[in-house]
Design an enzyme around this catalytic site. Sequence first.
Site, mmCIF file in Angstrom:
data_model
loop_
_atom_site.group_PDB
_atom_site.id
_atom_site.type_symbol
_atom_site.label_atom_id
_atom_site.label_comp_id
_atom_site.label_asym_id
_atom_site.label_seq_id
_atom_site.Cartn_x
_atom_site.Cartn_y
_atom_site.Cartn_z
ATOM 1 N N HIS A 125 0.891 -1.055 0.151
ATOM 2 C CA HIS A 125 -0.091 0.022 -0.045
ATOM 3 C C HIS A 125 0.958 1.102 -0.050
ATOM 4 C CE1 HIS A 125 -3.184 2.766 1.471
ATOM 5 N NE2 HIS A 125 -2.457 3.196 2.120
ATOM 6 N N GLU A 126 1.811 1.460 0.857
ATOM 7 C CA GLU A 126 2.813 2.405 0.846
ATOM 8 C C GLU A 126 3.469 2.616 -0.290
ATOM 9 O OE1 GLU A 126 2.405 4.340 3.246
ATOM 10 O OE2 GLU A 126 1.042 3.280 4.584
ATOM 11 N N GLU A 187 -6.099 6.811 -1.037
ATOM 12 C CA GLU A 187 -6.132 5.418 -0.117
ATOM 13 C C GLU A 187 -6.413 4.188 -1.128
ATOM 14 O OE1 GLU A 187 -4.583 5.281 2.809
ATOM 15 O OE2 GLU A 187 -3.845 7.184 2.779
#
Length: 266
Positions: A125-126, A187
């Site tokens: 995700h990062e 996100e």
Amino acid sequence: MRWIRYVAVATLALTLTACTTSPTGRQQLTLMSDAQLNQMGREAFDQYQQDLPPAGQAEQRYAQCIAEALIAVLPERERDQDWQIRVFESEQANAFALPGGYMGINTGLLRVARNQDQVAAVVGHEIGHVLARHANERVSTQTSTQLALSVLGSAAGMQGPGGEQLMGALGLGAQYGIMLPFSRRHETEADIIGVRLMADAGFDPRASLDLWDNMGAEGGARPPAWMSTHPSHGQRTQVLQQEMEGAIARYEQARQAGRQPNCQRP
């Protein structure tokens, strides 16, 4: 209304000169120099390492092993970034990514992410935030929004208490109508990129759903979804479930190709 034309012209000029495309095919506004933002990311990362206590060597090796497996399946042009990851001693279940490929993860999150696949969901995700240039887009959106509000205030002659009150309301509208939705969109996009990336690296993408179950069990008060910078847990799991069939196919292909990470949890 002449001031509407001013706003439209300023916004259109910015959009036409700074449009890029994210890894998921979404159109973006990116006004900043990547080199400048990467340098800022490096400086911020150095400051984090001065201010926050590091975790032990076992935690560092664990995170590094997972990050290296994910970075190995990136396109060559993306692998060339100065990717770095550090684990910090903190009970907060949190992680971050900075422009240039600098990432941090807290020991509190390692407690919630209970195996290498769940940690890979976090790190993927990062990495997704970095690949999609979300920092550039967020700064660019804020800059263009402030410019539009400034032009609006000047062109409409909004001086005095009444004008200030209206500009304040417009600013609040920009916050909840533009800035926060962009953050939620980032996100969600990072979740999609991350689950695909972890699958390509040989981590089980189904662990991303387990991770959010764990995060949901942590509890805590949350603002309404429309006021939050992050999607709700339910919204995130819905997006991940929509991606899951394709992600599992990618995972099976990766395993058949011999990509089978084995990072030892401390």
